[in-house]
Design a protein around this motif. Structure first.
Motif, PDB file in Angstrom:
ATOM      1  N   GLN A  93     -21.145  60.856  42.462  1.00 38.99           N
ATOM      2  CA  GLN A  93     -20.254  59.885  41.502  1.00 38.99           C
ATOM      3  C   GLN A  93     -20.746  59.770  39.945  1.00 38.99           C
ATOM      4  O   GLN A  93     -19.915  59.698  39.114  1.00 38.99           O
ATOM      5  CB  GLN A  93     -20.244  58.456  42.033  1.00 38.99           C
ATOM      6  CG  GLN A  93     -19.380  57.756  41.332  1.00 38.99           C
ATOM      7  CD  GLN A  93     -17.987  57.911  41.509  1.00 38.99           C
ATOM      8  OE1 GLN A  93     -17.377  58.460  42.749  1.00 38.99           O
ATOM      9  NE2 GLN A  93     -17.318  58.027  40.393  1.00 38.99           N
ATOM     10  N   ARG A 178      -9.401  61.018  40.532  1.00 39.16           N
ATOM     11  CA  ARG A 178     -10.243  59.598  39.963  1.00 39.16           C
ATOM     12  C   ARG A 178      -9.124  58.510  39.661  1.00 39.16           C
ATOM     13  O   ARG A 178      -9.559  57.397  39.987  1.00 39.16           O
ATOM     14  CB  ARG A 178     -10.798  60.099  38.773  1.00 39.16           C
ATOM     15  CG  ARG A 178     -12.152  61.274  38.885  1.00 39.16           C
ATOM     16  CD  ARG A 178     -12.796  61.609  37.723  1.00 39.16           C
ATOM     17  NE  ARG A 178     -13.634  60.975  37.082  1.00 39.16           N
ATOM     18  CZ  ARG A 178     -13.847  60.964  35.799  1.00 39.16           C
ATOM     19  NH1 ARG A 178     -13.539  62.212  35.130  1.00 39.16           N
ATOM     20  NH2 ARG A 178     -14.486  60.038  34.900  1.00 39.16           N
ATOM     21  N   GLY A 183     -13.364  58.184  45.071  1.00 41.81           N
ATOM     22  CA  GLY A 183     -14.717  58.109  44.512  1.00 41.81           C
ATOM     23  C   GLY A 183     -15.695  58.330  45.650  1.00 41.81           C
ATOM     24  O   GLY A 183     -15.301  58.359  46.826  1.00 41.81           O
TER      25      GLY A 183
END
Length: 202
Positions: A93, A178, A183
């Motif tokens: 991430q 995104r 995520g």
């Protein structure tokens, strides 16, 4: 159930001087510097020209030192350091948050790509605008270099929840995922890569 958001690559997708060449961000989760050189060398050998590399240190402290390599090309390379050790999903991430490319890939140190990997996948992704993920097959290797297993079946959303069908490391992913809220879940200790692909498939 097949999903048009995932596209399996064929050998027909090859880049030419007429093909647009958007930036591809390659995230590397790094905990062992010795294996990093192998991964970076395979990136340096890519036929595709427009690449940035984001190396995320997982051990805490200073960013990983770069191995002494003869690149043979110019690469945009950035490092991300953290104050304390972080998990694989947090590292992925952190790299994703730094991505500038229209597409991205996620690797671990020691992973390698064939030289034609990106030059094959990018044209397919550009011709299939509905596809959020374009993937190739991936060889999982034993310690002696022999092939233990091959991943890369066409996506079946139902089966993806039960077993890994494709390898995240073999995927070229559109950065727009995104904006869809996809995520890496920091709560997961295992299967965080498959969970990320499941989010995209949903």
């Amino acid at each position: 159930m097949r999903d048009q958001r995932f596209c399996q690559a064929s050998r027909s997708g090859k880049i030419s001087h007429m093909t647009p060449q958007p930036l591809v961000s390659i995230i590397i989760r790094c905990s062992e510097r010795d294996k990093l050189a192998l991964t970076l060398a395979s990136i340096a050998q890519q036929e595709y020209p427009n690449i940035e590399v984001i190396i995320v240190g997982m051990t805490g402290g200073q960013a990983p030192e770069m191995p002494d390599l003869t690149w043979g090309r110019t690469l945009m390379l950035r490092t991300v350091a953290t104050d304390s050790p972080i998990s694989r999903p947090l590292a992925a991430q952190a790299g994703l948050d730094e991505c500038r490319g229209e597409f991205f890939c996620v690797l671990d140190e020691g992973d390698t790509l064939l030289a034609q990997h990106l030059s094959t996948l990018v044209p397919i992704a550009l011709s299939r605008m509905e596809a959020l993920v374009v993937h190739s097959r991936a060889n999982l290797l034993n310690a002696d270099g022999s092939v233990r297993k091959v991943l890369g079946s066409p996506l079946n959303r139902v089966l993806l929840y039960y077993a890994p069908l494709i390898s995240l490391q073999a995927c070229l992913i559109r950065n727009s995922v995104r904006e869809l809220g996809c995520g890496f879940d920091p709560a997961l200790l295992i299967a965080e890569d498959r969970d990320f692909l499941c989010q995209i498939a949903e």
